[in-house]
Design a protein around this motif. Structure first.
Motif, PDB file in Angstrom:
ATOM      1  N   GLU A 241      70.879 -20.375  -2.377  1.00 36.77           N
ATOM      2  CA  GLU A 241      71.876 -20.413  -1.270  1.00 36.77           C
ATOM      3  C   GLU A 241      72.902 -19.362  -1.576  1.00 36.77           C
ATOM      4  O   GLU A 241      73.116 -18.755  -0.375  1.00 36.77           O
ATOM      5  CB  GLU A 241      72.513 -21.782  -1.368  1.00 36.77           C
ATOM      6  CG  GLU A 241      73.551 -21.999  -0.362  1.00 36.77           C
ATOM      7  CD  GLU A 241      74.155 -23.459  -0.488  1.00 36.77           C
ATOM      8  OE1 GLU A 241      75.194 -23.805   0.435  1.00 36.77           O
ATOM      9  OE2 GLU A 241      73.960 -24.106  -1.426  1.00 36.77           O
ATOM     10  N   LYS A 242      73.390 -18.909  -2.576  1.00 37.63           N
ATOM     11  CA  LYS A 242      74.329 -17.792  -2.784  1.00 37.63           C
ATOM     12  C   LYS A 242      73.690 -16.547  -2.062  1.00 37.63           C
ATOM     13  O   LYS A 242      74.503 -15.833  -1.429  1.00 37.63           O
ATOM     14  CB  LYS A 242      74.555 -17.619  -4.022  1.00 37.63           C
ATOM     15  CG  LYS A 242      75.617 -16.460  -4.393  1.00 37.63           C
ATOM     16  CD  LYS A 242      75.800 -16.258  -5.801  1.00 37.63           C
ATOM     17  CE  LYS A 242      76.544 -14.958  -6.103  1.00 37.63           C
ATOM     18  NZ  LYS A 242      76.560 -14.745  -7.529  1.00 37.63           N
ATOM     19  N   ALA A 243      72.508 -16.207  -2.415  1.00 36.02           N
ATOM     20  CA  ALA A 243      71.752 -15.059  -2.003  1.00 36.02           C
ATOM     21  C   ALA A 243      71.704 -15.168  -0.703  1.00 36.02           C
ATOM     22  O   ALA A 243      71.705 -13.903  -0.157  1.00 36.02           O
ATOM     23  CB  ALA A 243      70.333 -15.014  -2.554  1.00 36.02           C
ATOM     24  N   SER A 244      71.314 -16.243  -0.012  1.00 37.73           N
ATOM     25  CA  SER A 244      71.361 -16.259   1.518  1.00 37.73           C
ATOM     26  C   SER A 244      72.603 -16.162   2.311  1.00 37.73           C
ATOM     27  O   SER A 244      72.625 -15.576   3.128  1.00 37.73           O
ATOM     28  CB  SER A 244      70.528 -17.476   1.998  1.00 37.73           C
ATOM     29  OG  SER A 244      71.421 -18.656   1.610  1.00 37.73           O
ATOM     30  N   LEU A 245      73.599 -16.757   1.546  1.00 33.74           N
ATOM     31  CA  LEU A 245      74.959 -16.611   2.231  1.00 33.74           C
ATOM     32  C   LEU A 245      75.243 -14.988   2.135  1.00 33.74           C
ATOM     33  O   LEU A 245      76.259 -14.782   2.786  1.00 33.74           O
ATOM     34  CB  LEU A 245      75.969 -17.570   1.463  1.00 33.74           C
ATOM     35  CG  LEU A 245      75.780 -18.833   1.734  1.00 33.74           C
ATOM     36  CD1 LEU A 245      76.707 -19.925   0.963  1.00 33.74           C
ATOM     37  CD2 LEU A 245      75.650 -19.342   3.228  1.00 33.74           C
ATOM     38  N   GLN A 246      75.014 -14.514   1.083  1.00 31.70           N
ATOM     39  CA  GLN A 246      75.577 -12.965   0.600  1.00 31.70           C
ATOM     40  C   GLN A 246      74.575 -12.014   1.732  1.00 31.70           C
ATOM     41  O   GLN A 246      74.966 -10.700   1.626  1.00 31.70           O
ATOM     42  CB  GLN A 246      75.522 -12.593  -0.697  1.00 31.70           C
ATOM     43  CG  GLN A 246      76.581 -13.218  -1.357  1.00 31.70           C
ATOM     44  CD  GLN A 246      76.596 -13.016  -2.957  1.00 31.70           C
ATOM     45  OE1 GLN A 246      75.447 -12.556  -3.247  1.00 31.70           O
ATOM     46  NE2 GLN A 246      77.435 -13.094  -3.601  1.00 31.70           N
ATOM     47  N   SER A 247      73.767 -12.583   2.357  1.00 32.96           N
ATOM     48  CA  SER A 247      72.811 -11.485   2.965  1.00 32.96           C
ATOM     49  C   SER A 247      73.506 -10.887   4.013  1.00 32.96           C
ATOM     50  O   SER A 247      74.013 -11.577   5.226  1.00 32.96           O
ATOM     51  CB  SER A 247      71.460 -12.212   3.726  1.00 32.96           C
ATOM     52  OG  SER A 247      70.664 -11.562   4.403  1.00 32.96           O
ATOM     53  N   LEU A 248      73.510  -9.395   4.340  1.00 32.55           N
ATOM     54  CA  LEU A 248      74.256  -8.825   5.271  1.00 32.55           C
ATOM     55  C   LEU A 248      73.852  -9.256   6.502  1.00 32.55           C
ATOM     56  O   LEU A 248      74.523  -9.376   7.700  1.00 32.55           O
ATOM     57  CB  LEU A 248      74.346  -7.387   5.079  1.00 32.55           C
ATOM     58  CG  LEU A 248      74.973  -6.805   3.572  1.00 32.55           C
ATOM     59  CD1 LEU A 248      74.828  -5.553   3.471  1.00 32.55           C
ATOM     60  CD2 LEU A 248      76.352  -7.131   3.586  1.00 32.55           C
ATOM     61  N   ALA A 249      72.634  -9.407   6.824  1.00 33.43           N
ATOM     62  CA  ALA A 249      71.657  -9.782   8.095  1.00 33.43           C
ATOM     63  C   ALA A 249      72.571 -10.881   8.517  1.00 33.43           C
ATOM     64  O   ALA A 249      72.868 -11.132   9.517  1.00 33.43           O
ATOM     65  CB  ALA A 249      70.289  -9.670   7.894  1.00 33.43           C
ATOM     66  N   ARG A 250      72.412 -11.903   7.789  1.00 37.35           N
ATOM     67  CA  ARG A 250      73.102 -13.345   8.139  1.00 37.35           C
ATOM     68  C   ARG A 250      74.542 -13.370   8.391  1.00 37.35           C
ATOM     69  O   ARG A 250      74.806 -13.950   9.320  1.00 37.35           O
ATOM     70  CB  ARG A 250      72.727 -14.515   6.888  1.00 37.35           C
ATOM     71  CG  ARG A 250      72.986 -15.728   7.340  1.00 37.35           C
ATOM     72  CD  ARG A 250      73.403 -16.367   6.105  1.00 37.35           C
ATOM     73  NE  ARG A 250      74.457 -16.183   5.619  1.00 37.35           N
ATOM     74  CZ  ARG A 250      75.847 -16.616   5.928  1.00 37.35           C
ATOM     75  NH1 ARG A 250      76.135 -17.411   7.160  1.00 37.35           N
ATOM     76  NH2 ARG A 250      77.090 -16.232   5.351  1.00 37.35           N
ATOM     77  N   ILE A 251      75.151 -12.431   7.643  1.00 42.32           N
ATOM     78  CA  ILE A 251      76.747 -12.357   7.955  1.00 42.32           C
ATOM     79  C   ILE A 251      76.808 -11.721   9.261  1.00 42.32           C
ATOM     80  O   ILE A 251      77.585 -12.178   9.793  1.00 42.32           O
ATOM     81  CB  ILE A 251      77.235 -11.465   6.879  1.00 42.32           C
ATOM     82  CG1 ILE A 251      77.231 -12.194   5.696  1.00 42.32           C
ATOM     83  CG2 ILE A 251      78.889 -11.109   7.544  1.00 42.32           C
ATOM     84  CD1 ILE A 251      77.825 -11.506   4.491  1.00 42.32           C
ATOM     85  N   GLU A 252      76.051 -10.634   9.821  1.00 49.05           N
ATOM     86  CA  GLU A 252      76.095 -10.026  11.098  1.00 49.05           C
ATOM     87  C   GLU A 252      75.801 -11.081  12.093  1.00 49.05           C
ATOM     88  O   GLU A 252      76.271 -11.363  13.177  1.00 49.05           O
ATOM     89  CB  GLU A 252      75.183  -8.937  11.058  1.00 49.05           C
ATOM     90  CG  GLU A 252      75.266  -8.320  12.361  1.00 49.05           C
ATOM     91  CD  GLU A 252      74.196  -7.066  12.486  1.00 49.05           C
ATOM     92  OE1 GLU A 252      74.294  -6.368  13.486  1.00 49.05           O
ATOM     93  OE2 GLU A 252      73.646  -6.624  11.540  1.00 49.05           O
TER      94      GLU A 252
END
Length: 156
Positions: free
Chosen positions: A92-103
């Motif tokens: 979950e942390k890795a997915s939340l830190q993903s720059l593509a997801r943040i964008e």
């Protein structure tokens, strides 16, 4: 004729009867204590006590072993649960830190758009063509060294 009370002989209870010599010998035999038999009986009782204590100790150790094995099983299960939760949280942390997801979140939830060329301003460190680490090195080299306190140099 004699009265009826004289016709029946009076019987004495066994404890009140005068004893014969055989009775006296039996009574004396019971009154004497045989020290060898007493010691033998005490040794048997002591040995039985030791055996009972050993058996009870072994039973107690076995019960403690069972209790600890159940405790170990419980702790192993809890450890497996915690490790699984830790793994899920790392994913979950890795997915939340993903720059593509943040964008994607910034564009969809916050309504942000990609900036145009005139909206971007570079910091002074980057405007001169240098790198950030070079600019940082220049700034720190020009800064005066902090005054040293003799008390802070003492070994604690």
């Amino acid at each position: 004729m004699k009265p009826a009370c004289y016709a029946m002989p009076i019987q004495m209870s066994p404890g009140l009867r005068p004893g014969s010599t055989a009775d006296q010998q039996i009574a004396q035999f019971h009154r004497e204590s045989d020290r060898r038999r007493l010691h033998a009986m005490m040794a048997v009782v002591a040995a039985a006590g030791v055996v009972v204590a050993i058996v009870l100790g072994l039973v107690g150790l076995r019960m403690e072993q069972l209790r600890l094995s159940y405790r170990i099983d419980t702790l192993r299960t809890a450890k497996a649960d915690v490790e699984e939760r830790n793994r899920r949280l790392r994913v979950e942390k890795a997915s939340l830190q993903s720059l593509a997801r943040i964008e994607i979140e910034a564009r969809t939830r916050l309504g942000m758009v990609t900036p145009t060329g005139n909206q971007i301003q570079l910091a002074r460190e980057f405007a001169g063509g240098g790198t950030a680490s070079a600019a940082l090195g220049e700034r720190t080299a020009a800064a005066p060294a902090p005054a040293r306190d003799p008390a802070s140099q003492m070994v604690r």
